[in-house]
Each structure stands twice: as C-alpha cells, then as structure tokens.
Design a protein around this motif. Structure first.
Motif, PDB file in Angstrom:
ATOM      1  N   LEU A 134       0.833  -1.201   0.000  1.00 47.77           N
ATOM      2  CA  LEU A 134       0.000   0.000   0.000  1.00 47.77           C
ATOM      3  C   LEU A 134       0.869   1.255   0.000  1.00 47.77           C
ATOM      4  O   LEU A 134       0.600   2.220  -0.736  1.00 47.77           O
ATOM      5  N   ALA A 135       1.925   1.252   0.824  1.00 46.75           N
ATOM      6  CA  ALA A 135       2.822   2.402   0.881  1.00 46.75           C
ATOM      7  C   ALA A 135       3.469   2.660  -0.476  1.00 46.75           C
ATOM      8  O   ALA A 135       3.613   3.807  -0.914  1.00 46.75           O
ATOM      9  N   THR A 136       3.855   1.581  -1.151  1.00 47.68           N
ATOM     10  CA  THR A 136       4.439   1.719  -2.487  1.00 47.68           C
ATOM     11  C   THR A 136       3.439   2.342  -3.449  1.00 47.68           C
ATOM     12  O   THR A 136       3.780   3.225  -4.242  1.00 47.68           O
ATOM     13  N   LYS A 137       2.198   1.885  -3.366  1.00 47.13           N
ATOM     14  CA  LYS A 137       1.139   2.409  -4.226  1.00 47.13           C
ATOM     15  C   LYS A 137       0.896   3.892  -3.963  1.00 47.13           C
ATOM     16  O   LYS A 137       0.633   4.677  -4.888  1.00 47.13           O
ATOM     17  N   LEU A 138       1.023   4.301  -2.700  1.00 40.33           N
ATOM     18  CA  LEU A 138       0.777   5.697  -2.323  1.00 40.33           C
ATOM     19  C   LEU A 138       2.044   6.545  -2.423  1.00 40.33           C
ATOM     20  O   LEU A 138       1.982   7.750  -2.150  1.00 40.33           O
ATOM     21  N   ASN A 139       3.161   5.908  -2.775  1.00 40.76           N
ATOM     22  CA  ASN A 139       4.456   6.591  -2.795  1.00 40.76           C
ATOM     23  C   ASN A 139       4.731   7.225  -1.434  1.00 40.76           C
ATOM     24  O   ASN A 139       5.130   8.388  -1.318  1.00 40.76           O
ATOM     25  N   ALA A 140       4.506   6.423  -0.397  1.00 43.72           N
ATOM     26  CA  ALA A 140       4.612   6.907   0.980  1.00 43.72           C
ATOM     27  C   ALA A 140       5.651   6.101   1.752  1.00 43.72           C
ATOM     28  O   ALA A 140       5.876   4.920   1.455  1.00 43.72           O
ATOM     29  N   PRO A 141       6.277   6.700   2.767  1.00 46.59           N
ATOM     30  CA  PRO A 141       7.172   5.922   3.629  1.00 46.59           C
ATOM     31  C   PRO A 141       6.370   4.988   4.515  1.00 46.59           C
ATOM     32  O   PRO A 141       5.207   5.261   4.830  1.00 46.59           O
ATOM     33  N   VAL A 142       6.980   3.863   4.911  1.00 52.23           N
ATOM     34  CA  VAL A 142       6.318   2.930   5.819  1.00 52.23           C
ATOM     35  C   VAL A 142       7.282   2.570   6.939  1.00 52.23           C
ATOM     36  O   VAL A 142       8.467   2.316   6.699  1.00 52.23           O
ATOM     37  N   ILE A 143       6.786   2.615   8.173  1.00 58.85           N
ATOM     38  CA  ILE A 143       7.563   2.224   9.348  1.00 58.85           C
ATOM     39  C   ILE A 143       6.759   1.149  10.069  1.00 58.85           C
ATOM     40  O   ILE A 143       5.574   1.339  10.363  1.00 58.85           O
ATOM     41  N   THR A 144       7.408   0.048  10.384  1.00 58.11           N
ATOM     42  CA  THR A 144       6.698  -1.109  10.918  1.00 58.11           C
ATOM     43  C   THR A 144       6.886  -1.277  12.418  1.00 58.11           C
ATOM     44  O   THR A 144       7.869  -0.829  12.994  1.00 58.11           O
ATOM     45  N   ASP A 145       5.898  -1.942  13.017  1.00 58.44           N
ATOM     46  CA  ASP A 145       5.960  -2.386  14.412  1.00 58.44           C
ATOM     47  C   ASP A 145       6.248  -1.240  15.381  1.00 58.44           C
ATOM     48  O   ASP A 145       7.075  -1.353  16.274  1.00 58.44           O
ATOM     49  N   ILE A 146       5.543  -0.141  15.224  1.00 58.31           N
ATOM     50  CA  ILE A 146       5.782   1.004  16.104  1.00 58.31           C
ATOM     51  C   ILE A 146       5.069   0.823  17.434  1.00 58.31           C
ATOM     52  O   ILE A 146       4.042   0.152  17.533  1.00 58.31           O
ATOM     53  N   VAL A 147       5.640   1.437  18.481  1.00 59.47           N
ATOM     54  CA  VAL A 147       5.033   1.406  19.809  1.00 59.47           C
ATOM     55  C   VAL A 147       4.735   2.825  20.309  1.00 59.47           C
ATOM     56  O   VAL A 147       4.270   3.002  21.436  1.00 59.47           O
ATOM     57  N   GLY A 148       4.996   3.815  19.463  1.00 55.97           N
ATOM     58  CA  GLY A 148       4.705   5.193  19.819  1.00 55.97           C
ATOM     59  C   GLY A 148       4.671   6.050  18.579  1.00 55.97           C
ATOM     60  O   GLY A 148       5.363   5.786  17.594  1.00 55.97           O
ATOM     61  N   LEU A 149       3.827   7.097  18.607  1.00 55.54           N
ATOM     62  CA  LEU A 149       3.719   8.010  17.470  1.00 55.54           C
ATOM     63  C   LEU A 149       3.377   9.398  17.992  1.00 55.54           C
ATOM     64  O   LEU A 149       2.384   9.582  18.695  1.00 55.54           O
ATOM     65  N   ASP A 150       4.236  10.377  17.665  1.00 58.87           N
ATOM     66  CA  ASP A 150       4.090  11.743  18.162  1.00 58.87           C
ATOM     67  C   ASP A 150       3.984  12.691  16.970  1.00 58.87           C
ATOM     68  O   ASP A 150       4.833  12.661  16.076  1.00 58.87           O
ATOM     69  N   THR A 151       2.945  13.521  16.960  1.00 57.27           N
ATOM     70  CA  THR A 151       2.753  14.463  15.859  1.00 57.27           C
ATOM     71  C   THR A 151       2.780  15.910  16.334  1.00 57.27           C
ATOM     72  O   THR A 151       2.339  16.803  15.634  1.00 57.27           O
ATOM     73  N   SER A 152       3.312  16.133  17.530  1.00 56.89           N
ATOM     74  CA  SER A 152       3.335  17.487  18.079  1.00 56.89           C
ATOM     75  C   SER A 152       4.320  18.403  17.358  1.00 56.89           C
ATOM     76  O   SER A 152       4.146  19.619  17.330  1.00 56.89           O
ATOM     77  N   ASN A 153       5.366  17.808  16.784  1.00 58.33           N
ATOM     78  CA  ASN A 153       6.367  18.592  16.050  1.00 58.33           C
ATOM     79  C   ASN A 153       6.874  17.740  14.894  1.00 58.33           C
ATOM     80  O   ASN A 153       7.919  17.110  14.983  1.00 58.33           O
ATOM     81  N   GLY A 154       6.102  17.730  13.820  1.00 56.82           N
ATOM     82  CA  GLY A 154       6.391  16.791  12.742  1.00 56.82           C
ATOM     83  C   GLY A 154       5.827  15.434  13.102  1.00 56.82           C
ATOM     84  O   GLY A 154       4.944  15.308  13.948  1.00 56.82           O
ATOM     85  N   ILE A 155       6.337  14.386  12.468  1.00 57.57           N
ATOM     86  CA  ILE A 155       5.876  13.028  12.753  1.00 57.57           C
ATOM     87  C   ILE A 155       7.059  12.199  13.228  1.00 57.57           C
ATOM     88  O   ILE A 155       8.048  12.037  12.518  1.00 57.57           O
ATOM     89  N   LYS A 156       6.956  11.690  14.446  1.00 59.58           N
ATOM     90  CA  LYS A 156       8.028  10.902  15.050  1.00 59.58           C
ATOM     91  C   LYS A 156       7.471   9.561  15.515  1.00 59.58           C
ATOM     92  O   LYS A 156       6.569   9.516  16.349  1.00 59.58           O
TER      93      LYS A 156
END
Length: 318
Positions: free
Chosen positions: A104-126
C-alpha cells in the motif's frame, strides 16, 4: 490531521487491535479526524462498532471481499485514499498488516515504518520502535510528505475514549482480478487465548523448573480469572505455545494485573509488560531485575507461595 485506521476482521469478529488503532488515531489527530476503514462483506455491524471510536467510518463492501486478499485490500484502499487524502495510515502489525502495508505504501508513494510502539505528531511526525531484538528503542523522524504508513504493535494502545462518529459507504469496488485465490480458513485450536487482551496474566519463567509445574500457574490463573503466559525460556523449552510469550519477540501486554512467577526480568521481557497497571513479582533472587518494575515483590519460593495464594483465593471465594 487526517488519520486513517484500517480495521481487521478475523473469524467473524472485529479484532480488538482495530479499536487500539483508533485510540492512537484519536491521540494524535489534533484538530483533525480519526477515521476507520472496514473492508469485507456484510460489515455494517463492524462499522457501527468502530463508529463509537471514530469521527468517520468508511465502509468498503463487496462479495469479493468476504475473505482477506492483500491485492484487493491495496486496490480498494488506494482508490479510497486517492479521493480522501490521509496524512497518516495506521495498520495492525499482524500477519495481514505486515503483508499489505508495504504494498500500500508503495502504491501511495509513501514511507512505511513497521511495528511502532509510539507516534508523536506534536512537532512533525516521530515514530518509536524497537531495534536489535528489543535492545534499543529508537525514534524515527518522517520527512514532510503527503502520506505516511505505520504498522502498530498490538496491545500498546488499549486506553481510549468513545467519540461517536458516522458511517459512510465509500462506494468503492475492487478494480483488479487478484492473482491468488482464497482456499480455506484454518481456525486456531480451541482453548487458545490472546494474552494481549487479557486483564489478568499469570506469567512464568525459568523458576517454574519443569513443564509439569505449569499446572500450578494454571490453578492460580483459574482462581484469579486470568490466563497463563511465559517468558522466552519457557516458550523455547516448549512448555507453553508461542502465542503465550510476553516480550519483544512475543507479545506486548498491558493487563490490570501481571503476576510474574520465577521470572528474572530480562530487558526483552520487561519491555513487553512494563506498562501493566499492577505488577507483582515472586522470585527467590532479591536482586532479580523484575523487582525494579514491580509495584509489589515477594522474595521467596513460588512452590510455597503460589499454593498458599490459591488456597487463600479459594477461601475468599467460598
């Protein structure tokens, strides 16, 4: 920020990880929306359940989607996302999600990060994930872009609140003929449990000494109304099935009560259970690392303490 969560339906049930994805989506959406996508056939009841936790639920329904097919999933999701642009797409880090998310990421030309345990969008995407078999926890900064795809570890984002959103028929049908065909579903053996969803876990380590002693932990789990799990040495010895393993190479759990019996507390194990609401450890070694994360600890022999606990619980229950 528009955050989309792709729901999972397994064996005719909405997988709890679907709600966990929405809990994460709601925590990072800011002034945006948390939106779910449910794919299948006869899925209205699942859409209504998801709508409790989403601002909007997109329903993609067709008879050809009765059973999971990665090619069809990528096809219908890319159709939806070409019309409704996501900032973030959340997928379960399951066997299914791990299969179709990269495509799906390839189809969307998007980066993919797997098996995350945290996601912060307060200052960019981390995004936060483990590397080197859980020995290091790293933060990954995602460059500014149109869309990012993440697969999310199950059992991490169990807390959330209801939202009460709407259900929308996406009006999308598959546009490709898949190269693979559905054959059959092989259901898990009766009695298997998902420890990541359990409220009470009795977990055993090397201190249990032998497979025959697992029965002792099962008696305690039964008295508490919980399930039995184990550390990696127990699983590697074949004393419990792989799906009962707690830790980086097993499952992450966040029960209300985690009772660790004879578990020393290696880093890989602790990372899989440290966020439990209440941790009680029993170990003969007063220097065992498990005591560093436990709210209550008992230095003693589990073969003396556990039978006493079982007797007391049965006495209380009458």
């Amino acid at each position: 920020m528009r955050v989309f969560a792709v729901a999972e339906i397994k064996f005719g049930e909405l997988d709890p990880v679907s709600i966990e994805l929405l809990n994460l989506a709601n925590s990072i959406k800011g002034d945006g929306t948390a939106e779910a996508v449910v794919i299948g056939n006869g899925i209205s009841k699942y859409a209504e359940e998801l709508a409790k936790y989403a601002d909007r639920v997109w329903k993609i329904e067709d008879s050809s989607l009765e059973n999971y097919n990665p090619e069809l999933y990528v096809d219908v999701l890319s159709q939806l996302f070409s019309k409704e642009k996501p900032d973030i797409v959340l997928v379960a880090n399951s066997s299914r999600g791990s299969e179709f998310a990269p495509a799906l990421a390839t189809k969307l030309n998007a980066p993919v990060i797997t098996d995350i345990v945290g996601l912060d969008t307060s200052n960019g995407i981390k995004a936060t994930r483990y590397i080197f078999q859980g020995k290091l926890l790293v933060d990954i900064l995602v460059k500014d872009g149109d869309t990012s795809v993440f697969t999310v570890r199950q059992g991490v984002f169990k807390e959330g609140s209801e939202v009460g959103g709407e259900v929308v028929d996406a009006g999308i049908k598959p546009s490709v003929t898949p190269k693979r065909e559905f054959s059959q579903i092989i259901e898990p053996e009766v009695g298997e449990v998902d420890i990541s969803q359990a409220d009470i876990i009795v977990s055993v380590g090397r201190g249990i000494e032998d497979a025959s002693n697992i029965e002792l932990a099962e008696e305690l789990a039964d008295a508490l109304g919980g399930v039995v799990a184990g550390s990696r040495p127990v699983i590697d010895s074949g004393w419990l099935p792989k799906d009962r393993q707690v830790g980086i190479s097993g499952k992450t759990v966040k029960p209300k009560l985690y009772l660790a019996l004879g578990i020393s507390g290696a880093f890989q194990h602790i990372m899989g259970m440290k966020d439990s609401e209440l941790i009680i450890a029993v170990n003969k070694d007063p220097e065992a690392p498990i005591f560093g994360v436990a709210q209550y600890g008992i230095v003693g022999d589990i073969f003396e303490i556990v039978p006493a606990l079982v007797d007391k619980l049965r006495e209380i229950k009458g």
